[in-house]
Design an enzyme around this catalytic site. Structure first.
Site, PDB file in Angstrom:
ATOM      1  N   HIS A 173       0.808  -1.216   0.000  1.00 18.07           N
ATOM      2  CA  HIS A 173       0.000   0.000   0.000  1.00 18.07           C
ATOM      3  C   HIS A 173       0.846   1.274   0.000  1.00 18.07           C
ATOM      4  O   HIS A 173       0.446   2.274  -0.601  1.00 18.07           O
ATOM      5  CB  HIS A 173      -0.976  -0.030   1.181  1.00 18.07           C
ATOM      6  N   ASP A 231     -10.965  -2.703   1.687  1.00 13.38           N
ATOM      7  CA  ASP A 231     -10.424  -2.971   3.023  1.00 13.38           C
ATOM      8  C   ASP A 231      -9.996  -1.706   3.751  1.00 13.38           C
ATOM      9  O   ASP A 231      -9.715  -1.731   4.950  1.00 13.38           O
ATOM     10  CB  ASP A 231      -9.250  -3.952   2.940  1.00 13.38           C
ATOM     11  N   ASP A 249     -16.347   0.266  -4.132  1.00 14.87           N
ATOM     12  CA  ASP A 249     -16.037  -1.164  -4.032  1.00 14.87           C
ATOM     13  C   ASP A 249     -17.314  -1.954  -4.271  1.00 14.87           C
ATOM     14  O   ASP A 249     -18.405  -1.537  -3.877  1.00 14.87           O
ATOM     15  CB  ASP A 249     -15.443  -1.505  -2.672  1.00 14.87           C
ATOM     16  N   ALA A 252     -17.278  -0.879 -10.266  1.00 20.78           N
ATOM     17  CA  ALA A 252     -16.498   0.290 -10.673  1.00 20.78           C
ATOM     18  C   ALA A 252     -16.761   0.671 -12.124  1.00 20.78           C
ATOM     19  O   ALA A 252     -16.877   1.861 -12.455  1.00 20.78           O
ATOM     20  CB  ALA A 252     -15.011   0.015 -10.455  1.00 20.78           C
ATOM     21  N   ASP A 296      -7.254  -0.215  -7.449  1.00 18.50           N
ATOM     22  CA  ASP A 296      -6.747  -1.295  -6.591  1.00 18.50           C
ATOM     23  C   ASP A 296      -7.754  -2.433  -6.648  1.00 18.50           C
ATOM     24  O   ASP A 296      -8.481  -2.702  -5.703  1.00 18.50           O
ATOM     25  CB  ASP A 296      -6.577  -0.765  -5.169  1.00 18.50           C
TER      26      ASP A 296
END
Length: 542
Positions: free
Chosen positions: A298, A320, A340, A375, A393
């Protein structure tokens, strides 16, 4: 009451002897066709269950569907041929076939899951089950044709029309019931079990009721006892399904499972090492983060992106909250929009200690807005502001659903929501284990009109992992130099991995994994998801 028969050609065409029935031929034919309808619905569910399980465990729905459906259709032809000699005992043969379908179809999902977890013979087992189920389904029609003709003889064309009409409509109902009723209400293992019980009950009871005069008393008792055993046995499996699933699932993971759930979108599994405390998140079996080294991933994903405008940040994936944690370390970030797919992941990231211990409650920050949506669809349909920084991501492109998120069209949609000074970073998999997929993703970003800089770092739980940093500056194909991969001057103190020195070396690739090593790799599009083929050739031998 004796059945009536049509005279002349119809009787000679059928060649079937009339039988004694407990009701008139018209209602009797109706109930037989109703049984055809129900059994056809069950058969369709078995097919879809095998396809769904394959896509859950292995990804690549197209390949799984192609194998299952082609094997089943072939086996149906074999089954039809094999039953020609059983027409003399059509009623008993049909009851036994439906009993076998109930057992094998009902247990098919659990058996395949066990094969996947314990024996590593999933594909062989899937082909074998698809063949057996297909052969049994194919055996139904000749036997049913014989029974219908015994009730009331008619032209072959009329009998075939009636049987196939009931069969095809039953297939339609089963196909619609699978995603809209069975999966949401029962889940995949119990859905198959419910259909197996239904299949066996309908198949055997129709014979015991309508055709009992064709069967000896001893055979009736045996069929009734078989039905009780099937219903009882599948019910016992139903009761212990959760235990079976948990024990089998644990076999697939190194560390003890502390949480698992199958949502409408994916299977979520969290594990935690008893020795080290390392917490890992898996979605559909793919590792998403390991707490022991996620900071490497990250920090490398986020901080090079932040060396530029960052007032409004868009994160696609990353439910997350770990990427958002890094973004919020910059005080000049005013808003973060996180999109997400799975609302359950977003909920866990807010409420579960297994997430909040690592994401530092990032999703509860007032600057953060979370959206549960696909998305691609969100970018296409919603009205968006211009974002200064965008992070893609997203899960690896190992199935049809995720491959669209690595297409030229997807990156074109991202470009439309980027401000003139904006930058984009894409997690792109491993340039070592999947070099064609990695460089193909870079081609897709470039062909969408963005200038790219590839870079990679070492994340022990993943291996050698790569990204593309991109901007919307004018460029000539992929030849112009993209944005620099470096740490911003206002980067927070205390980063554990992403130093200027580490990132300076991250843009160097060895000759066996650089862009030239993969040759003429092509970008993925919606109509040509080449990234799937590129992923299939990856990770071989590792």
């Amino acid at each position: 009451m004796s059945s009536s028969t049509e005279t002349g050609d119809a009787d000679s065409i059928s060649g079937s002897r009339p039988i004694t029935l407990p009701l008139k031929p018209g209602p009797a034919r109706f109930f037989v066709l109703l049984a055809v309808f129900i059994c056809a619905s069950c058969g369709m569910v078995y097919e879809l269950a095998l396809v769904a399980l394959g896509s859950y465990l292995l990804g690549d729905t197209i390949v799984q569907a192609s194998i299952v459906l082609s094997v089943m259709v072939f086996a149906m032809g074999i089954g039809s041929l094999a039953t020609k000699r059983l027409t003399e005992f059509a009623a008993v043969a049909f009851a036994l076939i439906e009993a076998a379908l109930g057992i094998i179809g009902g247990l098919s999902v659990i058996l395949l899951y066990l094969a996947f977890a314990f024996a590593d013979v999933y594909t062989v087992a899937m082909v074998a089950l698809a063949f057996v189920i297909g052969a049994l389904i194919g055996a139904e029609i000749p036997l049913l044709m014989e029974l219908v003709q015994r009730i009331r003889a008619q032209k072959a064309s009329s009998a075939v029309a009636d049987l196939f009409a009931a069969d095809y409509v039953g297939g339609l109902v089963g196909g619609l019931a699978f995603p809209f009723i069975l999966l949401p209400v029962f889940g995949l293992p119990r859905g198959a079990l419910a259909v197996g019980i239904t299949n066996a009950v309908v198949g055997i009871l129709i014979v015991l009721w309508l055709f009992r005069t064709e069967i000896r008393t001893r055979t009736q008792v045996i069929l009734a006892g078989l039905l009780v055993l099937i219903v009882g046995g599948l019910t016992v499996v139903w009761v212990f399904t959760d235990d079976i699933e948990m024990t089998t699932r644990q076999r697939l993971y190194r560390d003890p499972i502390v949480y698992s759930q199958r949502t409408d979108y994916q299977e979520i599994v969290l594990t935690e090492s008893q020795k080290t405390g390392d917490t890992r998140l898996y979605l559909n079996g793919d590792l998403q983060f390991a707490s022991a080294d996620e900071y490497r991933y990250h920090e490398s994903l986020v901080h090079p992106l932040m060396d530029g405008p960052k007032r409004n940040v868009l994160v696609l994936g990353g439910g997350d909250g770990l990427a958002v944690r890094e973004i919020l370390k910059y005080p000049d970030v005013e808003s973060v929009t996180l999109v997400d797919l799975d609302p359950r992941v977003l909920e866990l990231a807010r409420t579960s200690d297994h997430f909040t211990d690592f994401n530092e409650d990032s999703l509860d920050d007032p600057r953060v807005r979370t959206i549960a949506a696909d998305a691609f669809t969100w970018l296409r349909e919603a009205k968006h502001t211009a974002y200064d920084a965008v992070i893609a991501d997203l899960p690896d492109p190992d199935d049809v659903a995720t491959s669209k998120l690595y297409s030229i069209e997807f990156y074109g949609l991202i470009k439309q929501v980027m401000s003139p000074e904006a930058r984009l970073v894409v997690q792109a998999g491993s340039p070592y284990f999947a070099p064609e997929a990695y460089w193909g993703i870079g081609e897709a970003v470039a062909e969408a009109g963005l200038t790219t800089t590839p870079y990679h770092v070492d994340v022990p739980s993943f291996g050698d992992w790569g990204y593309f940093l991109a901007d919307v500056s004018e460029h000539d194909g992929t030849s112009q130099k993209g944005p620099d991969v470096t740490i911003p001057r206002d980067a927070p103190e205390g980063l554990k991995f992403a130093t200027p020195e580490v990132l300076a070396s991250s843009t160097t690739f060895p000759p066996d994994r650089d862009r030239a090593s993969v040759g003429d790799v092509e970008a993925s599009t919606l109509l040509h998801p080449r990234v799937l083929d590129q992923e299939r050739g990856a990770w071989v031998g590792y």
